[in-house]
Write a protein that holds these residues in place. Structure first.
Motif, PDB file in Angstrom:
ATOM      1  N   GLY A   1     -12.744 -55.221  12.691  1.00 13.65           N
ATOM      2  CA  GLY A   1     -11.368 -55.063  12.956  1.00 13.65           C
ATOM      3  C   GLY A   1     -10.797 -53.831  13.018  1.00 13.65           C
ATOM      4  N   GLN A   2      -9.712 -53.659  13.605  1.00 12.10           N
ATOM      5  CA  GLN A   2      -8.969 -52.492  14.072  1.00 12.10           C
ATOM      6  C   GLN A   2      -7.748 -52.613  14.099  1.00 12.10           C
ATOM      7  OE1 GLN A   2      -9.418 -48.615  16.826  1.00 12.10           O
ATOM      8  NE2 GLN A   2      -9.334 -50.375  17.752  1.00 12.10           N
ATOM      9  N   VAL A   3      -7.031 -51.765  13.221  1.00 15.65           N
ATOM     10  CA  VAL A   3      -5.433 -51.788  13.442  1.00 15.65           C
ATOM     11  C   VAL A   3      -5.148 -50.552  14.213  1.00 15.65           C
ATOM     12  CG1 VAL A   3      -4.916 -53.377  11.452  1.00 15.65           C
ATOM     13  CG2 VAL A   3      -4.717 -50.913  11.093  1.00 15.65           C
ATOM     14  N   ALA A   4      -4.205 -50.385  15.078  1.00 17.96           N
ATOM     15  CA  ALA A   4      -3.802 -49.217  16.092  1.00 17.96           C
ATOM     16  C   ALA A   4      -2.377 -49.428  16.443  1.00 17.96           C
ATOM     17  CB  ALA A   4      -4.748 -48.947  17.076  1.00 17.96           C
ATOM     18  N   GLY A   5      -1.836 -48.148  16.844  1.00 17.53           N
ATOM     19  CA  GLY A   5      -0.439 -48.385  17.511  1.00 17.53           C
ATOM     20  C   GLY A   5       0.454 -47.434  16.801  1.00 17.53           C
ATOM     21  N   PRO A   6       1.473 -47.016  17.315  1.00 16.08           N
ATOM     22  CA  PRO A   6       2.460 -45.881  16.888  1.00 16.08           C
ATOM     23  C   PRO A   6       2.953 -46.059  15.307  1.00 16.08           C
ATOM     24  CG  PRO A   6       3.142 -47.131  19.042  1.00 16.08           C
ATOM     25  CD  PRO A   6       2.057 -47.865  18.741  1.00 16.08           C
ATOM     26  N   THR A   7       3.256 -47.399  14.973  1.00 15.98           N
ATOM     27  CA  THR A   7       3.726 -47.528  13.685  1.00 15.98           C
ATOM     28  C   THR A   7       2.778 -48.047  12.682  1.00 15.98           C
ATOM     29  OG1 THR A   7       4.829 -49.779  13.757  1.00 15.98           O
ATOM     30  CG2 THR A   7       5.960 -48.017  14.903  1.00 15.98           C
TER      31      THR A   7
END
Ligand SMILES: *[C@@H]1O[C@H](CO)[C@@H](O)[C@H](O)[C@H]1NC(C)=O
Ligand SMILES: *[C@@H]1O[C@H](CO)[C@@H](O)[C@H](O)[C@H]1NC(C)=O
Ligand SMILES: *[C@@H]1O[C@H](CO)[C@@H](O)[C@H](O)[C@H]1NC(C)=O
Length: 369
Positions: A285-291
Motif C-alpha cells: 500500500g501507499q498513501v500520497a497527496g498534499p494532505t
C-alpha cells in the motif's frame, strides 16, 4: 424523491444526447457512449485511434493484439489453497475494435508510483514487501478493500504492485497497477482499478496514470478508472484481483493482464532501462497527496497487518518472472517487508505458506506525523 427522479431523468437525457451526438462525431472516432450502473461514462474509441498512438515515439507503432509469449509456470498450482474470491474488474462492453475510455474525470495529478516524495516534495508513505533484484515480471493477488480517504482532497490510498528500474537515479522508470481510493478522480471514495507509469512521457510529466497522457496501448475491454466489485468486508467475505505484469522477451513491451484477461501494454519505446528489466518489485500500500502528512488516511483494510487473514489486507501468491521467462519465488535474501511510517501502518507475516508468498500490510492512519 422528486429531486431524485429529476436527477435520473437528466442523467438519462444526457445519456441519450451523448449517445446520439457521438454517432455523428468523427472527432475522436467514438462510436458509442456507455453509462455503467455505477454512473461512470465510457466512450468506445477505435483501437487504432487511441490517444497512446499520438505519442511521438509511437508514430509508426503497430498495435500488438496479444503478447508473443507468456511467462512459464513451473508447477501446477493447487487452487484449494487460494481462499479468496475474485472481484471483477470494470469490464465495458464496447463493440469489437474499440476500447473504453472513461469520461468526466474531475482531476488527478497525484503521483502514484513515487515511493517517498511526490510532486512538490510531498512525502508519501508505503507499507509492503519489496525485492531488489533483476525482475522481468510479477504476478500477485491483490486483496481489495476501500480504505477511507478524506473527500475533497487530492490524497490517495493505493493497493498496488510496482516494477521499477532505478539504474539511472535521475531517471526512474516504472510501471504499476492495482486498486486506488482517489476522491479527486471521480468525486467518490470507491476502490477503482488504475495503472501508472514513469518513462518517456510526451508531456514532460514525470508520471502518468491510465490514459492521462499517451503511452499505454489498450487492447482489452477493462475500463481503466472503473470500480472494482465487490470489495472485501472487514471480518467478512474477502475479494481479490489478480494482476500480472511481464515483459515480452522478443518485443520488450511490458504487458498487463488479469488472469486470462488481456488489458494492454506499454511499448518498449517508452523506456530506456526498463526496456531490459526492472531492478525492483513492490507489493503493498501507499498513501500520497498534499494532505496525507497532516491527517493520514487508512491503508489496506484500515487495520494493522497483525490482525491477519480476513481483517488485514494481503498481497497474496506473489511471484516474479525471471530472466528465462519463468515464474519464480523472489530471492528471500534480496527481499524484505517494511513500513515507512510504523506508527500508522504495519507489515506482517511476510513469508511463504501453502498459498504462496504473501505479506499483510496496512493500518488505520490517523496518527500524527
Ligand atoms: C500440469 O498440468 C498439465 C495439464 O493438466 C499437465 O499436462 C502437466 O504435466 C502438469 N505439469 C506439471 C509440472 O505437473
Ligand atoms: C478461509 O476462509 C475461511 C472462512 O471463509 C476461514 O475460516 C479460514 O481461516 C480461511 N483459511 C485461511 C487459510 O486463511
Ligand atoms: C540519466 O537520466 C538523465 C535524465 O533523463 C539523463 O540526462 C542522463 O543522460 C541519464 N544517464 C545515463 C547514464 O543514462
Amino acid at each position: 424523491m422528486v429531486e431524485y427522479l429529476a436527477t435520473r431523468v437528466i442523467i438519462f437525457l444526457t445519456y441519450v444526447a451523448l449517445t446520439f451526438g457521438n454517432r455523428e462525431s468523427t472527432d475522436q472516432d467514438a462510436f458509442q457512449t456507455i453509462l455503467t450502473k455505477d454512473g461512470d461514462r465510457y466512450k468506445c474509441v477505435s483501437i487504432n485511434q487511441q490517444r497512446s498512438l499520438r505519442h511521438p515515439l509511437l508514430m509508426n507503432h503497430k498495435i500488438q493484439m496479444k503478447p508473443r509469449s507468456y511467462p512459464i509456470e513451473l508447477y501446477n498450482r493447487s487452487l484449494t489453497a487460494v481462499n479468496n474470491s475474485l472481484a471483477e474488474l470494470p469490464t465495458i462492453s464496447c463493440p469489437i475494435g474499440t476500447i473504453p475510455i472513461i469520461q468526466d474525470i474531475i482531476g488527478g495529478s497525484t503521483n502514484i508510483l513515487f515511493f517517498h516524495t511526490t510532486n512538490a516534495g510531498e512525502r508519501a508513505e508505503v507499507a509492503g514487501a519489496k525485492t531488489n533484484d533483476d525482475v522481468y515480471g510479477t504476478s500477485v493477488s491483490i486483496n481489495v478493500y476501500e480504505p477511507k480517504v478524506k473527500e475533497k482532497t487530492k490524497d490517495i490510498s493505493t493497493s498496488f504492485t510496482v516494477l521499477l528500474n532505478a539504474q539511472n537515479k535521475s531517471h526512474l522508470e516504472a510501471i504499476g497497477a492495482g486498486s486506488i481510493v482517489w476522491p479527486s478522480f471521480c468525486g467518490d471514495t470507491f476502490a477503482r482499478f488504475h495503472i501508472s507509469w514513469m518513462g518517456r512521457t510526451h508531456s514532460g510529466r514525470v508520471e502518468c496514470y491510465d490514459h492521462e497522457c499517451p503511452g499505454f496501448v489498450q487492447v482489452g475491454k477493462v475500463g481503466l478508472g472503473g470500480r472494482i466489485l465487490p470489495v472485501s468486508i472487514y471480518n467478512g467475505p474477502q475479494y481479490q484481483i489478480n494482476v500480472l505484469l511481464f515483459k515480452d522477451p522478443k518485443s520488450k513491451d511490458w504487458w498487463l493482464t488479469s488472469g486470462n484477461t488481456l488489458i494492454g501494454y506499454w511499448p518498449s519505446q517508452l523506456f530506456t532501462n526498463l526496456k531490459d528489466k526492472a531492478t525492483s518489485a513492490f507489493w503493498g500500500g501507499q498513501v500520497a497527496g498534499p494532505t496525507v502528512q497532516e491527517n493520514f488516511p487508512e491503508m489496506g483494510s484500515g487495520h494493522l497487518a497483525s490482525e491477519g487473514f480476513g481483517k488485514a489486507a494481503i498481497m497474496g501468491d506473489i511471484k516474479i518472472v525471471d530472466g528465462n521467462n519463468k515464474y519464480a519465488k523472489p530471492d528471500i535474501h534480496k527481499s524484505f517487508a517494511a513500513s515507512s511510517k510504523k506508527k500508522c501502518y504495519s507489515v506482517d507475516s511476510f513469508g511463504q505458506d501453502e498459498s504462496g508468498l504473501h505479506v499483510y500490510y496496512g493500518g488505520p492512519g490517523g496518527c500524527s506525523s
